[in-house]
Write a protein that holds these residues in place. Structure first.
Motif, short mmCIF file in Angstrom:
data_model
loop_
_atom_site.label_atom_id
_atom_site.label_comp_id
_atom_site.label_asym_id
_atom_site.label_seq_id
_atom_site.Cartn_x
_atom_site.Cartn_y
_atom_site.Cartn_z
N LEU A 1 69.56 -29.73 34.81
CA LEU A 1 70.39 -28.63 35.31
C LEU A 1 71.47 -28.25 34.29
O LEU A 1 71.75 -27.07 34.08
CB LEU A 1 71.05 -29.03 36.63
N ALA A 2 72.07 -29.25 33.67
CA ALA A 2 73.13 -28.99 32.70
C ALA A 2 72.60 -28.23 31.49
O ALA A 2 73.28 -27.34 30.96
CB ALA A 2 73.77 -30.31 32.27
N ALA A 3 71.40 -28.56 31.05
CA ALA A 3 70.80 -27.85 29.92
C ALA A 3 70.59 -26.38 30.27
O ALA A 3 70.90 -25.49 29.46
CB ALA A 3 69.47 -28.51 29.53
N ARG A 4 70.08 -26.12 31.47
CA ARG A 4 69.88 -24.74 31.91
C ARG A 4 71.20 -23.98 31.96
O ARG A 4 71.31 -22.85 31.48
CB ARG A 4 69.21 -24.77 33.28
N ASP A 5 72.21 -24.61 32.55
CA ASP A 5 73.50 -23.93 32.70
C ASP A 5 74.18 -23.70 31.36
O ASP A 5 74.85 -22.67 31.17
CB ASP A 5 74.41 -24.74 33.63
N GLY A 6 74.03 -24.63 30.42
CA GLY A 6 74.62 -24.44 29.10
C GLY A 6 74.05 -23.22 28.40
O GLY A 6 74.78 -22.44 27.79
N SER B 1 64.88 -21.31 37.60
CA SER B 1 64.86 -22.28 38.68
C SER B 1 64.40 -23.62 38.13
O SER B 1 63.33 -23.71 37.52
CB SER B 1 63.91 -21.81 39.79
N VAL B 2 65.20 -24.65 38.32
CA VAL B 2 64.87 -25.99 37.82
C VAL B 2 64.26 -26.82 38.95
O VAL B 2 64.91 -27.05 39.97
CB VAL B 2 66.13 -26.71 37.26
N GLN C 1 56.01 -33.80 43.40
CA GLN C 1 57.14 -33.76 44.32
C GLN C 1 58.32 -32.96 43.78
O GLN C 1 59.28 -32.73 44.50
CB GLN C 1 57.60 -35.18 44.64
N LEU C 2 58.27 -32.55 42.53
CA LEU C 2 59.38 -31.77 41.98
C LEU C 2 59.50 -30.45 42.71
O LEU C 2 58.52 -29.75 42.91
CB LEU C 2 59.17 -31.52 40.49
N SER C 3 60.74 -30.12 43.07
CA SER C 3 60.98 -28.89 43.82
C SER C 3 62.41 -28.43 43.60
O SER C 3 63.34 -29.26 43.54
CB SER C 3 60.76 -29.13 45.32
N PRO C 4 62.64 -27.13 43.48
CA PRO C 4 64.01 -26.63 43.35
C PRO C 4 64.87 -26.99 44.55
O PRO C 4 66.10 -27.03 44.45
CB PRO C 4 63.83 -25.11 43.24
N ASN C 5 64.25 -27.28 45.67
CA ASN C 5 64.98 -27.59 46.90
C ASN C 5 65.05 -29.08 47.19
O ASN C 5 65.37 -29.48 48.32
CB ASN C 5 64.31 -26.87 48.08
N PHE C 6 64.76 -29.89 46.21
CA PHE C 6 64.66 -31.34 46.42
C PHE C 6 65.93 -31.92 47.05
O PHE C 6 65.86 -32.81 47.89
CB PHE C 6 64.37 -32.04 45.09
N TYR C 7 67.10 -31.42 46.65
CA TYR C 7 68.37 -31.97 47.16
C TYR C 7 69.07 -31.03 48.16
O TYR C 7 70.26 -31.19 48.40
CB TYR C 7 69.33 -32.24 45.99
N SER C 8 68.34 -30.09 48.70
CA SER C 8 68.97 -29.09 49.56
C SER C 8 69.68 -29.71 50.77
O SER C 8 70.70 -29.19 51.23
CB SER C 8 67.93 -28.06 50.04
N ARG C 9 69.18 -30.81 51.26
CA ARG C 9 69.81 -31.49 52.40
C ARG C 9 70.65 -32.68 51.98
O ARG C 9 71.70 -32.94 52.57
CB ARG C 9 68.73 -31.95 53.38
N THR C 10 70.19 -33.40 50.96
CA THR C 10 70.88 -34.64 50.58
C THR C 10 72.06 -34.42 49.65
O THR C 10 72.97 -35.26 49.58
CB THR C 10 69.89 -35.61 49.92
N SER D 1 59.68 -20.07 30.20
CA SER D 1 58.38 -20.67 30.54
C SER D 1 58.20 -22.02 29.85
O SER D 1 57.73 -22.99 30.46
CB SER D 1 57.24 -19.73 30.15
N ALA D 2 58.58 -22.08 28.58
CA ALA D 2 58.42 -23.32 27.83
C ALA D 2 59.39 -24.39 28.31
O ALA D 2 59.04 -25.58 28.35
CB ALA D 2 58.64 -23.05 26.34
N MET D 3 60.60 -24.01 28.69
CA MET D 3 61.57 -24.98 29.22
C MET D 3 61.09 -25.57 30.54
O MET D 3 61.22 -26.78 30.77
CB MET D 3 62.93 -24.31 29.40
N VAL D 4 60.53 -24.74 31.39
CA VAL D 4 60.00 -25.22 32.66
C VAL D 4 58.84 -26.19 32.41
O VAL D 4 58.74 -27.25 33.03
CB VAL D 4 59.54 -24.05 33.55
N LYS D 5 57.99 -25.82 31.48
CA LYS D 5 56.85 -26.66 31.13
C LYS D 5 57.31 -28.00 30.57
O LYS D 5 56.80 -29.05 30.95
CB LYS D 5 55.98 -25.91 30.11
#
Length: 324
Positions: free
Chosen positions: A133-138, A148-149, A31-40, A298-302
């Motif tokens: 998300l914070a780790a990616r942005d840092g 894309s997280v 169920q993980l998706s970059p758009n998971f919170y797009s509406r909520t 690639s490793a971070m996504v994994k």
């Protein structure tokens, strides 16, 4: 009798729904998706980015600290926010484990971001997703890549001090140990070497590298002398030194250049370039920053796809430091 049977089925179905809400696991991975919170929670990405920008602007080191929190979270029962839980009188979590005690930091940054997220979309976004998300942005704010997280993680209702003590590699780890411990998480030796590049930013305490700068031979003499100036043979355990002596607050490939010239700060760092199986890859990364960035992403996504095992009780915490 027909009415009784239907009622029983309805009860079973209701129980199944409750269990599905409380339990995380393998199904969630689908169920993980970059758009998971797009509406909520459509403003989530901008809220997290703003919070991290403020934190890094105040203290560049914080980008590395948050990245380390994410790594230490994911290696203990999956990326479930368990490292964020405070100890209580009846509960001992991961913060007091050996690899985290007195060195894991940045919790207040996640708290501040969580407060802003809750104000925008209450009870919707997990602390685990905020940390991802914070780790990616840092990383990106310090000049590194972005990616894309995938989102949709849930927060664990428990933590494991014992798993934190056993699953996380230490500063004195050998190459074989590093490969094995990352392999236990489904990460390859290449993933391990790329993820170790996170040490191109951040600082380490004297207590974690003292033995290397005074006793090891595979270290540049001038580098050892430099580090000895702020890390005496005794005392000063908490004194800090940058992992990357060249560009300590820039996310680049200088970490690998340092390894090639025997300027790795930790024993575990230099193990990546010490006549072993990863020497060739370290050389590649030292001269090809785009290759490093690509493999790191690639490793971070994994790693970010590591989730709690099926049957783990989860929720969306309202306060990252305690269960609801």
């Amino acid at each position: 009798m027909a009415g009784v049977v239907i009622t029983g089925r309805a009860l079973v179905a209701a129980v199944a729904v409750v269990v599905a809400v409380l339990l995380g696991g393998a199904a969630e991975a689908q169920q993980l998706s970059p758009n998971f919170y797009s509406r909520t929670c459509p403003n989530l990405a901008s809220i997290v980015r703003s919070g991290m920008a403020s934190a890094v602007r105040t203290e560049p080191r914080m980008g590395a600290s948050i990245l380390r929190l994410f790594f230490h979270d994911c290696f203990v029962n999956g990326c479930d926010g368990s490292i964020l839980l405070d100890d209580t009188s009846t509960f001992t979590g991961e913060k007091s484990a050996g690899p985290n005690a007195n060195s894991a930091r940045g919790f207040e940054v996640i708290d501040a971001i969580k407060t802003q997220v809750e104000a925008s979309c209450k009870g919707t976004v997990s602390c685990a997703d905020i940390l991802a998300l914070a780790a990616r942005d840092g990383v990106n704010l310090l000049g590194g890549p972005t990616w894309s997280v995938a989102l949709g993680r849930k927060d664990s209702r428990t933590a494991s001090q014992s798993a934190a003590n056993s699953n996380l590699p230490g500063p004195g780890s050998s190459l074989a140990t590093l490969i094995s411990m990352f392999g236990n998480q489904g990460l390859s030796a290449r993933d391990m070497t790329a993820l170790s590049g996170a040490h191109t930013i951040g600082r380490a305490q004297c207590q974690f590298f003292r033995s290397r700068i005074y006793t090891e031979r595979n270290i540049n003499a001038s580098f050892a002398s430099l580090r000895q100036q702020t890390c005496p043979r005794s005392g000063g355990d908490a004194n800090l030194a940058p992992f990357d002596v060249q560009t300590p607050d820039a996310f680049d490939n200088a970490y690998y250049q340092n390894l090639v010239s025997q300027r790795g700060l930790l024993h575990s760092d230099q193990e990546l370039f010490n006549g072993g199986s990863q020497d060739g890859l370290v050389r590649q990364y030292s001269t090809n920053p785009s290759q490093f960035s690509s493999d790191f992403v690639s490793a971070m996504v994994k790693m970010g796809n590591l989730l709690p095992s099926s049957g783990t009780a989860t929720e969306v915490r309202l306060n990252c430091r305690k269960v609801n």
